[in-house]
Write a protein that holds these residues in place. Structure first.
Motif, mmCIF file in Angstrom:
data_model
loop_
_atom_site.group_PDB
_atom_site.id
_atom_site.type_symbol
_atom_site.label_atom_id
_atom_site.label_comp_id
_atom_site.label_asym_id
_atom_site.label_seq_id
_atom_site.Cartn_x
_atom_site.Cartn_y
_atom_site.Cartn_z
ATOM 1 N N LEU A 280 0.832 -1.208 0.000
ATOM 2 C CA LEU A 280 0.000 0.000 0.000
ATOM 3 C C LEU A 280 0.863 1.254 0.000
ATOM 4 O O LEU A 280 0.617 2.199 -0.769
ATOM 5 N N LYS A 281 1.868 1.292 0.842
ATOM 6 C CA LYS A 281 2.731 2.470 0.928
ATOM 7 C C LYS A 281 3.445 2.725 -0.392
ATOM 8 O O LYS A 281 3.605 3.874 -0.817
ATOM 9 N N THR A 282 3.856 1.662 -1.079
ATOM 10 C CA THR A 282 4.534 1.819 -2.373
ATOM 11 C C THR A 282 3.607 2.443 -3.402
ATOM 12 O O THR A 282 3.968 3.397 -4.110
ATOM 13 N N VAL A 283 2.387 1.889 -3.515
ATOM 14 C CA VAL A 283 1.432 2.413 -4.495
ATOM 15 C C VAL A 283 1.037 3.851 -4.145
ATOM 16 O O VAL A 283 0.909 4.712 -5.024
ATOM 17 N N ILE A 284 0.860 4.130 -2.863
ATOM 18 C CA ILE A 284 0.444 5.470 -2.440
ATOM 19 C C ILE A 284 1.542 6.492 -2.731
ATOM 20 O O ILE A 284 1.258 7.620 -3.145
ATOM 21 N N ASP A 285 2.801 6.123 -2.535
ATOM 22 C CA ASP A 285 3.901 7.028 -2.884
ATOM 23 C C ASP A 285 3.884 7.343 -4.377
ATOM 24 O O ASP A 285 4.125 8.491 -4.789
ATOM 25 N N GLN A 286 3.630 6.339 -5.199
ATOM 26 C CA GLN A 286 3.528 6.561 -6.646
ATOM 27 C C GLN A 286 2.347 7.470 -6.974
ATOM 28 O O GLN A 286 2.440 8.348 -7.846
ATOM 29 N N LEU A 287 1.242 7.268 -6.251
ATOM 30 C CA LEU A 287 0.060 8.117 -6.449
ATOM 31 C C LEU A 287 0.377 9.575 -6.099
ATOM 32 O O LEU A 287 -0.001 10.503 -6.828
ATOM 33 N N ARG A 288 1.070 9.792 -5.001
ATOM 34 C CA ARG A 288 1.407 11.151 -4.567
ATOM 35 C C ARG A 288 2.266 11.855 -5.613
ATOM 36 O O ARG A 288 2.115 13.054 -5.863
ATOM 37 N N GLU A 289 3.182 11.135 -6.246
ATOM 38 C CA GLU A 289 4.017 11.729 -7.289
ATOM 39 C C GLU A 289 3.180 12.184 -8.477
ATOM 40 O O GLU A 289 3.425 13.250 -9.054
ATOM 41 N N GLN A 290 2.189 11.384 -8.853
ATOM 42 C CA GLN A 290 1.389 11.702 -10.034
ATOM 43 C C GLN A 290 0.428 12.869 -9.778
ATOM 44 O O GLN A 290 0.293 13.757 -10.635
ATOM 45 N N VAL A 291 -0.219 12.891 -8.628
ATOM 46 C CA VAL A 291 -1.240 13.916 -8.401
ATOM 47 C C VAL A 291 -0.612 15.311 -8.239
ATOM 48 O O VAL A 291 -1.301 16.317 -8.398
ATOM 49 N N GLN A 292 0.694 15.375 -7.966
ATOM 50 C CA GLN A 292 1.352 16.671 -7.876
ATOM 51 C C GLN A 292 1.396 17.391 -9.216
ATOM 52 O O GLN A 292 1.625 18.594 -9.269
ATOM 53 N N ASN A 293 1.167 16.656 -10.316
ATOM 54 C CA ASN A 293 1.163 17.255 -11.650
ATOM 55 C C ASN A 293 -0.238 17.627 -12.129
ATOM 56 O O ASN A 293 -0.387 18.122 -13.250
ATOM 57 N N ILE A 294 -1.252 17.379 -11.293
ATOM 58 C CA ILE A 294 -2.638 17.624 -11.706
ATOM 59 C C ILE A 294 -3.062 19.044 -11.327
ATOM 60 O O ILE A 294 -2.785 19.521 -10.242
ATOM 61 N N GLU A 295 -3.726 19.696 -12.260
ATOM 62 C CA GLU A 295 -4.223 21.072 -12.004
ATOM 63 C C GLU A 295 -5.273 21.065 -10.907
ATOM 64 O O GLU A 295 -6.156 20.223 -10.896
#
Length: 295
Positions: A280-295
């Motif tokens: 879970l922590k691995t996937v969530i870290d990846q999610l956090r990286e992606q959403v930082q690029n969302i308007e």
């Protein structure tokens, strides 16, 4: 509706009268809308309108807006500044008398700053307004192109984020299945520990054993965390479907995802729950990286 990225680039060009121009606009991720302008000398008056147009079309991102303008050479007048030439010649003659060096050549004198002047034709207020209107229309086209580019990148990011949310939901389902087996596993573990204590000659009262069993079960209970994770997944999917700028809210949800995963790892009384928590922590870290690029 799709998410929009904060990363993109676009360009537009055009001609108005004797003036050719092109706009370049690019943006990257940022916590708010940060605008930087590079406007040619003489067109600074457009900055307020340029800023307003950008704020109307964009919500977030570090944006750089560049305008390049070129006028037809036939419209530019080159003038000789005779007083300046005379002064430069006098200085050259005086230097010759002092140094006995060769006199300055004409091309050297003409190359001196201020001797030859380039004069742009004067424009009326109506001409300036018409040019400003054309330039702003060109900027609007460039910003529309930037929005299209950001939407294309956002569509790619959305597919990645939706898959990550699906992965989180799947991990929660795995955890739920393990949790359903936990009471039995805890009971077996407790009986084994009691058996070892019995072999060592220690005795425990039945009431104390019951209390220990309840304590172990309470410490290992992660049902609330799993329920909140499922609620966060549903909220994230609703934000994506809304079509509204969702970057900030998705960043907040990613923090909440991480909080629940940390709690699950700290409560884990089962090796399988520990594995799921780390995934879970691995996937969530990846999610956090992606959403930082969302308007």
């Amino acid at each position: 509706m799709t998410l929009k990225s904060m990363t993109g680039f676009a360009r537009s060009d055009g001609v108005h009268g004797d003036t050719a121009w092109f706009w370049e606009v690019k943006s990257v991720n940022g916590r708010s809308l940060d605008l930087r302008f590079r406007l040619p000398s003489g067109l600074e008056r457009l900055e307020a309108s340029v800023r307003g147009l950008c704020q109307e079309k964009l919500a977030r991102g570090n944006c750089t807006i560049n305008l390049t303008v070129k006028r037809e050479s036939g419209q530019t007048e080159i003038r000789l500044n005779e007083p300046a030439l005379a002064q430069a010649h006098a200085v050259a003659e005086r230097a010759k008398s002092l140094t006995k060096l060769k006199p300055a050549r004409l091309d050297t004198l003409l190359a001196m700053r201020g001797v030859v002047e380039t004069v742009e034709p004067e424009e009326t207020e109506e001409q300036q307004a018409a040019l400003g209107h054309a330039l702003l229309a060109g900027l609007a086209a460039a910003l529309d192109g930037l929005i299209v580019a950001r939407a294309g990148e956002g569509e790619r990011l959305q597919r990645v984020i939706e898959q990550q949310l699906t992965d989180i939901d799947g991990l929660v389902a795995r955890a739920v299945a393990v949790v359903a087996r936990q009471p039995e596993a805890l009971s077996v573990r407790l009986r084994e520990q009691i058996a070892r204590l019995g072999e060592a000659g220690a005795t425990l009262e039945p009431e104390r054993l019951h209390q220990e069993a309840l304590l172990l079960a309470a410490k290992a209970d992660i049902q609330e965390e799993l329920d909140r994770l499922r609620a966060h997944v549903a909220a994230a999917n609703e934000l994506i479907a809304s079509g509204q700028p969702a970057g900030r809210k998705l960043e907040f949800l990613a923090q909440e995802f991480n909080r629940e995963a940390n709690t699950i790892c700290s409560k884990a009384a089962d090796i399988e729950i520990s594995r799921i928590g780390l995934e879970l922590k691995t996937v969530i870290d990846q999610l956090r990286e992606q959403v930082q690029n969302i308007e």
